[in-house]
Design a protein around this motif. Structure first.
Motif, short mmCIF file in Angstrom:
data_model
loop_
_atom_site.label_atom_id
_atom_site.label_comp_id
_atom_site.label_asym_id
_atom_site.label_seq_id
_atom_site.Cartn_x
_atom_site.Cartn_y
_atom_site.Cartn_z
N HIS A 1 -3.94 1.02 2.69
CA HIS A 1 -4.74 0.29 3.61
C HIS A 1 -3.93 -0.77 4.26
CE1 HIS A 1 -8.88 0.98 1.75
NE2 HIS A 1 -8.36 1.87 2.03
N PHE A 2 -4.02 -0.59 6.05
CA PHE A 2 -3.11 -1.36 6.57
C PHE A 2 -1.81 -1.51 6.36
CE2 PHE A 2 -7.68 -2.26 6.95
CZ PHE A 2 -7.85 -1.87 8.32
N GLU B 1 2.95 -3.35 -4.92
CA GLU B 1 3.10 -4.39 -3.85
C GLU B 1 4.68 -5.02 -3.89
OE1 GLU B 1 3.57 -6.22 -0.98
OE2 GLU B 1 1.23 -5.90 -1.06
N ASP C 1 8.52 -0.33 -4.73
CA ASP C 1 8.41 0.45 -3.72
C ASP C 1 7.26 1.53 -3.94
OD1 ASP C 1 8.76 2.25 -1.53
OD2 ASP C 1 10.68 1.07 -0.97
N ALA C 2 6.44 1.82 -3.31
CA ALA C 2 5.37 3.02 -3.48
C ALA C 2 6.13 4.35 -3.36
CB ALA C 2 4.10 2.74 -2.56
N GLY D 1 0.63 -1.32 -1.51
CA GLY D 1 0.69 -2.62 -0.72
C GLY D 1 -0.61 -3.29 -0.60
N PHE D 2 -1.08 -3.89 -1.73
CA PHE D 2 -2.53 -4.60 -1.72
C PHE D 2 -2.70 -5.92 -0.99
CE2 PHE D 2 -0.46 -5.45 -5.86
CZ PHE D 2 -0.46 -6.93 -5.76
N SER E 1 -10.40 -6.14 4.35
CA SER E 1 -9.15 -7.21 4.02
C SER E 1 -9.03 -8.26 5.37
CB SER E 1 -7.80 -6.22 3.89
OG SER E 1 -7.39 -5.84 5.30
N TYR F 1 -6.39 -8.47 7.22
CA TYR F 1 -5.83 -7.83 8.24
C TYR F 1 -7.12 -7.17 9.23
CZ TYR F 1 -1.04 -8.37 6.98
OH TYR F 1 0.16 -8.96 6.54
C1 LIG Z 1 0.08 -5.28 6.47
S1 LIG Z 1 -0.10 -5.56 4.63
C2 LIG Z 1 -1.56 -5.05 4.25
C3 LIG Z 1 -2.16 -5.63 2.89
C4 LIG Z 1 -3.50 -5.09 2.57
N1 LIG Z 1 -3.52 -3.67 2.21
C5 LIG Z 1 -4.73 -5.25 3.35
O1 LIG Z 1 -5.35 -4.30 4.14
O2 LIG Z 1 -4.78 -6.55 3.81
C6 LIG Z 1 1.13 -4.31 3.95
C7 LIG Z 1 1.51 -4.60 2.76
O3 LIG Z 1 2.19 -3.49 2.31
C8 LIG Z 1 3.47 -3.90 1.45
N2 LIG Z 1 4.30 -2.95 1.48
C9 LIG Z 1 4.85 -2.50 2.48
N3 LIG Z 1 5.87 -1.68 1.94
C10 LIG Z 1 5.70 -1.13 0.68
C11 LIG Z 1 6.14 -0.27 -0.25
N4 LIG Z 1 7.20 0.64 0.29
N5 LIG Z 1 5.59 -0.09 -1.37
C12 LIG Z 1 4.81 -1.29 -1.67
N6 LIG Z 1 4.01 -2.16 -0.84
C13 LIG Z 1 4.66 -2.06 0.29
C14 LIG Z 1 3.76 -5.18 2.08
O4 LIG Z 1 4.30 -6.16 1.33
C15 LIG Z 1 2.41 -5.69 2.46
O5 LIG Z 1 1.82 -6.83 1.74
#
Ligand SMILES: C[S@@+](CC[C@H](N)C(=O)[O-])C[C@H]1O[C@@H](n2cnc3c(N)ncnc32)[C@H](O)[C@@H]1O
Length: 391
Positions: A199-200, A153, A180-181, A130-131, A268, A270
């Motif tokens: 992260h976040f 992502e 999906d991770a 989830g970058f 980031s 966030y």
């Molecule tokens: C709150 S954002 C944080 C983004 C980034 N890591 C940062 O610190 O700014 C969470 C991200 O995780 C992604 N995400 C949520 N569930 C996920 C999953 N199961 N696999 C991959 N990415 C995922 C979302 O699309 C979103 O972009």
């Protein structure tokens, strides 16, 4: 989500081609609402365009399950359908932008098959889950040019932005995957990763089962991390931090570190926001101490019957089969224009179901748009489906 409204929906004489876009067959839902799905092939990707009547107009958009990345593919295919069927576009959110040049010139975007068939080896590998804005990913990749970063992502605009930056910065040590991770770790060979960054993540306080971190994810993280490899969670959510601590404390052969308000080299979007609000930031890191055996999965996704009676498909509609390993659910059935049936399936494990279609035509079955991910729950669901098709 790209979509357009047209005045009249003209089913095409299929197969049909408009430029590089090929329309293969049309499948019509038997349920109320009368949606139909048009199989579309463009730039090596297969997906469905969904058609639905919407008042006096007709809606064309991409089908959620098969929606390809980047968005350009869908936009172009929607416009191609409207053009080929001589429809008038009444309104739309689809621009006629040409393909993002960054996607053309860079091969950082990978499909899951790439990893399932031949997982990269020969150098240190780190995973980022989830970058988002990709600030951390880009910083890590540019400061560690010998390390390969696999970056996951599910938010398509974030993927497009990251690809653009990768091209501009000319980085060649990032592989991006729209996946999906929680599903992806099954493809990673044991003892391979040096770091997993989360992260976040979305806190999902009301639906904790949707969190990235969970018992299965942590078990798989331990298997895929090399000894002394680290799973690094960074979060502003006190709930998530406590939940992670609790989850990390179950498995043996791990230790963990907790830090509060630790500065890191790059923040980031966030993090900037939470810092302005003076929120605490927690780092909860799991350190693996185990050498794990290689994971062996038996079986494949072939169908054993020489000829399947496609009449069996509609009888499975809306049936759910629950087992110890997970489930198989036939959500809806569709008739295919020139003969044949199709099912919309959900299958595999309860917390990580796979959504795809099963097509049976001329006695032969195949999954659409691709085979399921080769996970143990999906293989079990496939065996069950094979038995059901046998009648
Ligand atoms: C709150 S954002 C944080 C983004 C980034 N890591 C940062 O610190 O700014 C969470 C991200 O995780 C992604 N995400 C949520 N569930 C996920 C999953 N199961 N696999 C991959 N990415 C995922 C979302 O699309 C979103 O972009």
């Amino acid at each position: 989500m790209p979509h357009l409204h047209i005045d009249v929906f003209q089913p095409l004489q299929l197969p049909a081609r408009e430029g590089e876009v090929v329309f293969g067959f049309i499948a019509t839902s038997r349920g109320e609402g009368g949606e139909s799905l048009i199989s579309t092939r463009f730039k090596g990707r297969e997906f469905f365009i969904l058609h639905k009547k919407s008042g006096e107009k007709h809606l064309l958009k991409s089908d959620k399950i098969t929606r390809p990345s980047p968005n350009f593919l869908v936009k172009h295919a929607l416009l191609a359908y409207a053009k080929h069927s001589h429809a008038t576009i009444i309104d739309s959110n689809v621009d006629n932008a040409s393909e993002n040049v960054h996607l053309k010139t860079h091969d950082a975007l990978k499909s899951v098959d790439y990893f399932a068939s031949d997982f990269p080896t020969g150098r240190e590998i780190r995973l980022e889950v989830g970058f988002g804005s990709a600030r951390h990913l880009l910083h890590q990749a540019s400061t560690n040019p010998d390390v390969l970063f696999i970056a996951l992502e599910i938010h398509k605009p974030s993927i497009e932005q990251a690809l653009k930056q990768i091209t501009i910065q000319n980085l060649n040590n990032i592989m991006i995957l729209d996946y999906d991770a929680r599903l992806f770790l099954e493809f990673v060979p044991s003892n391979t990763l040096s770091r997993i960054y989360v992260h976040f993540p979305v806190p999902w306080d009301k639906k904790p089962h949707r969190r990235v971190i969970g018992d299965t994810f942590v078990t798989e993280a331990i298997r895929t991390l090399a000894p002394q490899g680290r799973l690094e969670l960074r979060t502003d959510s006190e709930n998530y931090y406590r939940f992670a601590l609790e989850t990390y404390s179950h498995p043996p052969h791990v230790s963990f570190e907790v830090r509060k308000n630790q500065e890191i080299a790059v923040t980031s979007k966030y993090e900037d926001r939470w810092k302005k609000m003076e929120k605490n930031i927690y780092d909860v890191t799991l350190i693996n101490d185990l050498i794990s055996p290689e994971k062996k999965l038996e079986g494949d996704f072939s169908f054993t019957q020489s000829s399947i009676n496609d009449g069996i498909l509609p009888t499975l509609e809306r049936q759910t089969f629950r087992r110890d390993w997970g489930f198989l659910n036939a959500e809806a059935s569709f008739m295919i224009g020139e003969g044949g049936w199709m099912l919309r399936l959900a299958m595999g494990s309860f917390d990580r179901p796979e959504h795809l279609y099963l097509i049976v035509q001329n006695g032969k079955a195949r999954y659409f748009p691709t085979q399921p991910v080769r996970s143990s729950a999906n293989l079990s669901a496939h065996i069950l489906l094979n038995e059901l098709l046998n009648g």
